[in-house]
Design a protein around this motif. Structure first.
Motif, mmCIF file in Angstrom:
data_model
loop_
_atom_site.group_PDB
_atom_site.id
_atom_site.type_symbol
_atom_site.label_atom_id
_atom_site.label_comp_id
_atom_site.label_asym_id
_atom_site.label_seq_id
_atom_site.Cartn_x
_atom_site.Cartn_y
_atom_site.Cartn_z
ATOM 1 N N GLY A 174 -30.023 -4.824 77.285
ATOM 2 C CA GLY A 174 -28.799 -4.577 78.040
ATOM 3 C C GLY A 174 -27.510 -5.021 77.388
ATOM 4 N N ARG A 175 -27.591 -5.686 76.273
ATOM 5 C CA ARG A 175 -26.366 -6.214 75.684
ATOM 6 C C ARG A 175 -25.531 -5.172 74.964
ATOM 7 N NH1 ARG A 175 -26.818 -12.396 73.760
ATOM 8 N NH2 ARG A 175 -27.197 -13.243 75.828
ATOM 9 N N ILE A 176 -26.133 -4.129 74.434
ATOM 10 C CA ILE A 176 -25.352 -3.104 73.745
ATOM 11 C C ILE A 176 -24.433 -2.413 74.734
ATOM 12 C CG2 ILE A 176 -25.473 -0.860 72.588
ATOM 13 C CD1 ILE A 176 -27.887 -1.934 71.069
ATOM 14 N N GLY A 177 -24.961 -2.057 75.901
ATOM 15 C CA GLY A 177 -24.135 -1.427 76.931
ATOM 16 C C GLY A 177 -23.020 -2.336 77.396
ATOM 17 N N ARG A 178 -23.345 -3.613 77.571
ATOM 18 C CA ARG A 178 -22.332 -4.584 78.004
ATOM 19 C C ARG A 178 -21.255 -4.741 76.928
ATOM 20 N NH1 ARG A 178 -19.160 -6.499 81.564
ATOM 21 N NH2 ARG A 178 -18.826 -8.721 81.508
ATOM 22 N N ALA A 179 -21.661 -4.818 75.683
ATOM 23 C CA ALA A 179 -20.698 -4.951 74.584
ATOM 24 C C ALA A 179 -19.815 -3.712 74.488
ATOM 25 C CB ALA A 179 -21.429 -5.183 73.264
ATOM 26 N N ALA A 180 -20.408 -2.541 74.687
ATOM 27 C CA ALA A 180 -19.627 -1.300 74.657
ATOM 28 C C ALA A 180 -18.605 -1.297 75.779
ATOM 29 C CB ALA A 180 -20.555 -0.091 74.775
ATOM 30 N N HIS A 181 -19.017 -1.784 76.939
ATOM 31 C CA HIS A 181 -18.095 -1.850 78.074
ATOM 32 C C HIS A 181 -16.955 -2.838 77.806
ATOM 33 C CE1 HIS A 181 -16.735 -1.742 82.210
ATOM 34 N NE2 HIS A 181 -16.751 -3.062 82.204
ATOM 35 N N LEU A 182 -17.291 -3.991 77.260
ATOM 36 C CA LEU A 182 -16.276 -5.018 76.992
ATOM 37 C C LEU A 182 -15.265 -4.579 75.930
ATOM 38 C CD1 LEU A 182 -18.480 -8.230 76.986
ATOM 39 C CD2 LEU A 182 -16.744 -7.616 78.672
#
Length: 81
Positions: free
Chosen positions: A44-52
């Protein structure tokens, strides 16, 4: 005279942006580092990083894994030829 000053200011701003982008990339590499115990990516961190960052998942992946970007470029180039 003003044009030379504007150009210097623009060059300085671009240099600052490039340095900031490299700092973000370094932070992403740390945030998205593989789990030291399992060696697997943290879910889930790639999606979160993309969002941030607002960069999009593909750019985040390519920033963290430059070899991925190189492979994609090579595929595109081979497809164009």
């Amino acid at each position: 005279m003003s044009d030379a000053s504007d150009e210097r200011e623009l060059v300085a701003a671009v240099a600052e942006l490039q340095a900031a982008e490299e700092r973000v990339a370094e932070a992403l590499r740390a945030f998205l580092a593989r789990d030291p115990v399992t060696g697997r990516p943290v879910h889930g961190r790639i999606g979160r990083a993309a969002h941030l960052t607002g960069w999009g998942e593909q750019r985040v992946k390519e920033t963290v894994t430059p070899a991925l970007a190189d492979r994609r470029r090579a595929k595109r180039k081979a497809g164009d030829a």
